[in-house]
Design a protein around this motif. Structure first.
Motif, mmCIF file in Angstrom:
data_model
loop_
_atom_site.group_PDB
_atom_site.id
_atom_site.type_symbol
_atom_site.label_atom_id
_atom_site.label_comp_id
_atom_site.label_asym_id
_atom_site.label_seq_id
_atom_site.Cartn_x
_atom_site.Cartn_y
_atom_site.Cartn_z
ATOM 1 N N LEU A 39 16.489 40.674 22.922
ATOM 2 C CA LEU A 39 17.914 40.814 22.639
ATOM 3 C C LEU A 39 18.250 39.936 21.448
ATOM 4 O O LEU A 39 17.679 38.851 21.296
ATOM 5 C CB LEU A 39 18.773 40.339 23.818
ATOM 6 C CG LEU A 39 18.704 41.101 25.119
ATOM 7 C CD1 LEU A 39 19.521 40.372 26.185
ATOM 8 C CD2 LEU A 39 19.223 42.510 24.931
ATOM 9 N N LYS A 40 19.175 40.383 20.635
ATOM 10 C CA LYS A 40 19.728 39.561 19.567
ATOM 11 C C LYS A 40 21.237 39.538 19.777
ATOM 12 O O LYS A 40 21.899 40.576 19.688
ATOM 13 C CB LYS A 40 19.388 40.122 18.194
ATOM 14 C CG LYS A 40 19.837 39.223 17.045
ATOM 15 C CD LYS A 40 19.304 39.734 15.722
ATOM 16 C CE LYS A 40 19.668 38.830 14.562
ATOM 17 N NZ LYS A 40 18.991 37.551 14.577
ATOM 18 N N GLY A 125 25.794 42.837 20.145
ATOM 19 C CA GLY A 125 24.389 42.457 20.020
ATOM 20 C C GLY A 125 23.493 43.674 19.958
ATOM 21 O O GLY A 125 23.958 44.823 19.973
ATOM 22 N N ASP A 126 22.202 43.402 19.873
ATOM 23 C CA ASP A 126 21.192 44.457 19.781
ATOM 24 C C ASP A 126 20.099 44.215 20.812
ATOM 25 O O ASP A 126 19.743 43.070 21.092
ATOM 26 C CB ASP A 126 20.554 44.469 18.387
ATOM 27 C CG ASP A 126 21.554 44.832 17.306
ATOM 28 O OD1 ASP A 126 22.083 45.954 17.364
ATOM 29 O OD2 ASP A 126 21.809 43.988 16.427
ATOM 30 N N ASN A 128 16.067 45.464 22.190
ATOM 31 C CA ASN A 128 14.784 46.082 21.850
ATOM 32 C C ASN A 128 14.535 46.186 20.353
ATOM 33 O O ASN A 128 14.113 47.222 19.848
ATOM 34 C CB ASN A 128 14.673 47.468 22.517
ATOM 35 C CG ASN A 128 14.728 47.350 24.018
ATOM 36 O OD1 ASN A 128 14.085 46.484 24.607
ATOM 37 N ND2 ASN A 128 15.521 48.185 24.646
ATOM 38 N N ILE A 129 14.790 45.080 19.656
ATOM 39 C CA ILE A 129 14.453 44.983 18.240
ATOM 40 C C ILE A 129 13.602 43.733 18.041
ATOM 41 O O ILE A 129 13.614 42.832 18.875
ATOM 42 C CB ILE A 129 15.711 44.896 17.340
ATOM 43 C CG1 ILE A 129 16.520 43.630 17.648
ATOM 44 C CG2 ILE A 129 16.577 46.145 17.489
ATOM 45 C CD1 ILE A 129 17.593 43.321 16.620
#
Length: 159
Positions: A39-40, A125-126, A128-129
């Motif tokens: 996660l980001k 957020g993002d 799976n990167i």
């Protein structure tokens, strides 16, 4: 599974990426490892909750919190979700809270520090990167191993 990062470094010399020393162990499980989920986020733990509410399958959630020291991204309620849903651990490039309670749980938790303030919850957020911190890039599907000596990342499962 007994994890000793020093032994892994010796056995797989030149094949592991070693994260810069920056983390403190807070979880009741002091050594842990597994496939990486990422996660980001920045000062928002909504996606952390979403991830830990889902089946963990002995994975490790790596949270790039931007190194923020202004609030916590994981507390005892989220850690308990991680335990209940089968996560091996959580590595937070940021802070946690409720460290005393988290220390009693069967979950590996590494973070930069603690902070009593909760995060915002806007769902930003993002997931799976690839995320990078500590001079290492963590990509979903790779493997991470952590213990009292540090954190290492591998392209493949070692244990």
């Amino acid at each position: 599974m007994e994890i000793q990062t020093a032994d892994l470094c010796d056995a797989h010399e030149g094949k592991l990426r070693v994260v810069s020393p920056m983390f403190r162990s807070y979880g009741g499980r002091t050594a842990f490892g597994g496939q990486i989920a990422t996660l980001k986020v920045f000062e928002d733990n909504s996606l952390v909750r979403t991830a830990l509410e889902s089946p963990g399958h002995d994975k490790v959630l790596v949270v790039d919190g931007g190194g923020s020291m202004r609030c916590a991204l994981v507390g005892d309620q989220l850690a308990l979700l991680g335990v209940k849903n089968g996560w091996a651990g959580v590595i937070v490039y940021g802070c946690i809270r409720d460290s005393k309670a988290i220390g009693t749980m069967d979950l590996g938790v590494f973070a930069l520090g603690t902070h009593p303030q909760k995060s915002i919850k806007k769902g930003a957020g993002d997931a799976n990167i690839a995320v990078s911190f500590g001079a290492v890039t963590f990509a979903p599907g790779q493997y991470v191993y952590a213990d009292e000596d540090g954190v290492v990342v591998s392209e493949t499962a070692l244990l």
